[in-house]
Scaffold this active site. Structure first.
Site, PDB file in Angstrom:
ATOM      1  CE  LYS A 288     -15.672  49.501  40.677  1.00  0.00           C
ATOM      2  NZ  LYS A 288     -16.869  50.182  41.070  1.00  0.00           N
ATOM      3  CD  GLU A 372     -28.377  59.831  42.499  1.00  0.00           C
ATOM      4  OE1 GLU A 372     -29.206  59.091  41.923  1.00  0.00           O
ATOM      5  OE2 GLU A 372     -27.150  59.642  42.416  1.00  0.00           O
ATOM      6  NE  ARG A 400     -31.250  59.824  36.836  1.00  0.00           N
ATOM      7  CZ  ARG A 400     -30.588  58.683  36.766  1.00  0.00           C
ATOM      8  NH1 ARG A 400     -30.453  57.937  37.822  1.00  0.00           N
ATOM      9  NH2 ARG A 400     -30.072  58.299  35.624  1.00  0.00           N
TER      10      ARG A 400
HETATM   11  C1  LIG Z   1     -27.417  58.868  38.961  1.00  0.00           C
HETATM   12  C2  LIG Z   1     -25.972  58.609  39.306  1.00  0.00           C
HETATM   13  N1  LIG Z   1     -25.559  58.681  40.583  1.00  0.00           N
HETATM   14  C3  LIG Z   1     -24.267  58.460  40.899  1.00  0.00           C
HETATM   15  C4  LIG Z   1     -23.365  58.150  39.931  1.00  0.00           C
HETATM   16  C5  LIG Z   1     -21.891  57.986  40.272  1.00  0.00           C
HETATM   17  N2  LIG Z   1     -21.407  56.650  39.949  1.00  0.00           N
HETATM   18  C6  LIG Z   1     -20.688  56.413  38.840  1.00  0.00           C
HETATM   19  S1  LIG Z   1     -20.265  54.828  38.675  1.00  0.00           S
HETATM   20  C7  LIG Z   1     -20.993  54.430  40.142  1.00  0.00           C
HETATM   21  C8  LIG Z   1     -20.949  53.030  40.650  1.00  0.00           C
HETATM   22  C9  LIG Z   1     -21.563  52.114  39.645  1.00  0.00           C
HETATM   23  O1  LIG Z   1     -21.504  50.808  40.147  1.00  0.00           O
HETATM   24  P1  LIG Z   1     -21.796  49.624  39.153  1.00  0.00           P
HETATM   25  O2  LIG Z   1     -22.972  49.934  38.303  1.00  0.00           O
HETATM   26  O3  LIG Z   1     -21.853  48.380  39.935  1.00  0.00           O
HETATM   27  O4  LIG Z   1     -20.539  49.627  38.195  1.00  0.00           O
HETATM   28  P2  LIG Z   1     -19.022  49.277  38.556  1.00  0.00           P
HETATM   29  O5  LIG Z   1     -18.290  50.581  38.553  1.00  0.00           O
HETATM   30  O6  LIG Z   1     -18.985  48.605  39.883  1.00  0.00           O
HETATM   31  O7  LIG Z   1     -18.575  48.393  37.456  1.00  0.00           O
HETATM   32  C10 LIG Z   1     -21.576  55.548  40.729  1.00  0.00           C
HETATM   33  C11 LIG Z   1     -22.272  55.568  42.017  1.00  0.00           C
HETATM   34  C12 LIG Z   1     -23.833  58.102  38.606  1.00  0.00           C
HETATM   35  N3  LIG Z   1     -23.016  57.848  37.585  1.00  0.00           N
HETATM   36  N4  LIG Z   1     -25.123  58.315  38.324  1.00  0.00           N
END
Ligand SMILES: Cc1ncc(C[n+]2csc(CCOP(=O)(O)OP(=O)(O)O)c2C)c(N)n1
Length: 635
Positions: A288, A372, A400
């Site tokens: 990342k 959630e 959600r």
């Molecule tokens: C239902 C929901 N909860 C929380 C989020 C907030 N959120 C956005 S990106 C993220 C992390 C995603 O991690 P990953 O899928 O591993 O992608 P990365 O950013 O590490 O590439 C979160 C928690 C969201 N987008 N959707």
């Protein structure tokens, strides 16, 4: 003489087809140019920095191996699609990313045929992709379907529901790419994350599988003894081939892990997966923030989502006290006094202000992953057994978990506290991130009390109130700077009691949350126009103050409501319902709220103003609403 700068490769990429002729050296130059473009642009616009820096090579490889949009690319969450935008004809508009009228920070069907779904809430890609793959099969349509899902998004329940059905339907045209960087915002927690990490440290798995298959093929099968020996060897090798990843166990092919920053290795694995004619999970390991040291070195969230920043240092420009900070401190203080208080986040500890709590009380802090729904029912369980859970979540993401709030908490009258950050208009993240539906969907939960603080002190007091309550309470507050630092200590507030913060004679604005300050400013402006306007801080949306019917609706000739929620089923609706039942509905001259629509991205203040929810808009609307009753108001 200065050497001529090397001609930009990025500028020559107008569509994915332009990628296909590039040499390995040109591809690595392209990756460097994309990273530079990302850092320079996001430094101005803010946005998702490290997720995009991490998928530069993966996005290039995907667009070289697959043929978008004939092959469908579905990006989970969609926050990592900036590179995809740059490679699919949107370079010229890239500086407008997340700006009013500019490019969206997520996939947008309006922007490009390469964007298939407008997501942003996590864990939906596998379901979308399976649906598309299945429909294409039924209609005899060509093209592969590729879902790219992060290890974080893979913690969400929907992802498992989809994997289960993918294993059942086995669509031959579906590829699942896991972008495993070991993190959501923070390191991804849980059994699946641990499993993926184990697969990374044991890459022999893939080699071993290939070696065994080769040997099985090569076994000589001559003569009876040889047959028996071959049979025994085959059987024991089969044992070795028993499923060893969770995906194998489900009946899905797994391949990887592969270095997500090695374009050639990525391409060859993706090509193989594409040719297999069965659903394949391709495990890609990325870093990342790759290539930008301030992101890679950031301990908290690798600069996952940032405001504008200095590209040289990665330092962000804003340092103001936010509602999020205030909640974080208030919760920590409450937990210090009350050992039964525990905090829950769905993978958003830093952005909901929980880091101080997590540091001080690690054993009372739960990161459940992007789950959630689970977070809410988990909180219900904790509350059933005597703890005081506080679920810290963005307003938009609690959507959600509606059924869990309704039945698992509401029906059971459990003392769970929901703190809803980013309620109301949020701004540059667009339609799916505005928290403008919460009052509507929470109002219909029996037993749930709902409050909105007008300032930081009130937020602290409402938290105290909620923690002292014997049933569920939701507190919603906006994104951004708190009007002032809280005046501590605070006492719990009487439940359902509003406050007349300004008295008037002609009209009264009933306002909630951030609209209280706006209403006070509007009232001052109306005064200079000859209209005497009261303001009530209606801090409880549910239950409402009985003085609404008993006193204010009788005393004031006209009422106007103001809220940063959609009009449908919101605070104004609640006031109308109450007053209509008392035969006083006619007193409400206007319900000022957001429209029954999805709001696009833009600056928070601009969006509110565009919908008449700034001081000018409120003053105008109030003057207009009471004009027939009170002539002589100066224009
Ligand atoms: C239902 C929901 N909860 C929380 C989020 C907030 N959120 C956005 S990106 C993220 C992390 C995603 O991690 P990953 O899928 O591993 O992608 P990365 O950013 O590490 O590439 C979160 C928690 C969201 N987008 N959707």
């Amino acid at each position: 003489m200065e050497p001529e700068p090397a001609p930009s490769i990025l500028q020559r990429i107008q569509s994915p087809a332009d990628l296909k002729q590039l040499s390995a050296a040109q591809l690595s130059q392209l990756a460097a140019e994309i990273r530079q473009e990302l850092v320079q642009t996001i430094a101005q616009t803010g946005g998702h920095l490290s997720p995009n820096l991490g998928v530069v090579e993966l996005t290039i490889a995907l667009h070289r191996v697959f043929d978008s949009p004939r092959d469908a690319l579905v990006w989970d969450t969609g926050h990592q699609t900036y590179v995809h935008k740059l490679l699919t004809g949107r370079q010229s508009g890239f500086s407008t990313l997340r700006q009013p009228g500019g490019l969206s920070g997520y996939p947008s069907r309006q922007e490009s045929a390469h964007d298939l779904v407008e997501n942003s809430h996590a864990s939906t890609s596998l379901s979308y992709a399976l649906g598309i793959a299945e429909a294409r099969l039924r209609k005899g349509q060509p093209g592969q379907v590729v879902a790219v899902i992060g290890d974080g998004a893979l913690t969400g329940g929907m992802a498992y529901e989809a994997l289960n059905q993918i294993a059942h339907l086995q669509p031959p045209n579906l590829t699942i790419v896991i972008n495993d960087n070991g993190r959501s915002y923070a390191p991804t927690v849980g059994g699946l994350a641990r499993h993926l990490a184990q697969l990374q440290v044991d890459p022999r798995y893939e080699n071993l599988k290939e070696e065994i298959s080769r040997r099985l093929r090569d076994l000589p099968l001559v003569g009876a003894r040889a047959d028996q020996a071959a049979f025994r060897v085959k059987e024991s090798l089969k044992q070795l081939l028993q499923p060893s990843t969770v995906f194998d166990s489900l009946g899905l092919k797994y391949t990887g892990p592969v270095d997500g920053h090695d374009i050639q290795a990525l391409e060859s694995m993706l090509r193989r997966a594409r040719g297999l004619r069965t659903p394949v999970v391709v495990h890609v390991v990325t870093d990342k923030g790759h290539g930008y040291s301030p992101a890679v070195e950031d301990e908290i969230d690798k600069l996952h989502g940032v405001g504008s920043f200095d590209p040289l240092t990665g330092r962000q420009h804003t340092t103001e006290l936010t509602y999020t900070d205030v909640l974080g401190e208030a919760l920590l203080a409450a937990a210090t006094r009350k050992p039964e208080v525990v905090a829950i986040t769905a993978a958003m500890a830093s952005s909901t202000g929980l880091l101080p709590f997590a540091q001080e009380f690690p054993e009372r802090f739960f990161d459940v992953g992007i789950g959630e729904q689970h977070a809410v029912t988990f909180a219900a369980g904790l509350a059933l057994a005597g703890l005081r859970p506080v679920v810290c979540v963005y307003s938009t993401f609690l959507q959600r978990a509606f059924d869990q709030v309704l039945l698992d908490v509401g029906l059971h009258k459990l003392p769970v506290v929901f703190v809803l950050d980013r309620a109301g208009v949020t701004g540059p993240d667009g339609p799916s991130h505005h928290g403008v539906f919460d009052l509507s969907y929470l109002r219909l939960v029996p037993n749930l009390k709902i409050a909105a603080p007008a300032d930081a002190t009130e937020l602290c007091a409402l938290l105290e109130t909620a923690l002292a309550s014997d049933g569920p309470v939701a507190i919603r507050y906006p994104k951004g700077t708190a009007p002032a630092t809280p005046d501590l200590p605070v006492e719990p507030l009487p439940i359902g009691r509003w406050e007349e913060v300004r008295t008037g004679e002609d009209v009264c604005i009933l306002a909630i949350g951030r609209m209280v300050g706006v209403a006070e400013e509007a009232a001052r402006r109306l005064e200079s126009r000859g209209l005497s306007c009261g303001v009530i801080n209606a801090r409880w949306i549910k239950p409402m103050d009985p003085r609404l019917v008993g006193e204010w609706a009788r005393r004031y000739p006209a009422l106007v409501t103001a809220e940063d929620n959609v009009r449908t089923g919101g605070f104004g609706s609640a006031v109308l319902e109450q007053l209509t039942a008392a035969g006083l509905g006619g007193k409400v001259r206007a319900v000022l709220a957001l429209p029954d629509d999805f709001l696009s991205h833009g600056r928070q203040a601009d969006i509110l103003a565009a919908h008449g929810l700034d001081a000018d808009g409120l003053a105008e609307a109030v003057a207009k609403a009471v004009q027939p009753a009170r002539r002589g108001v100066r224009a």
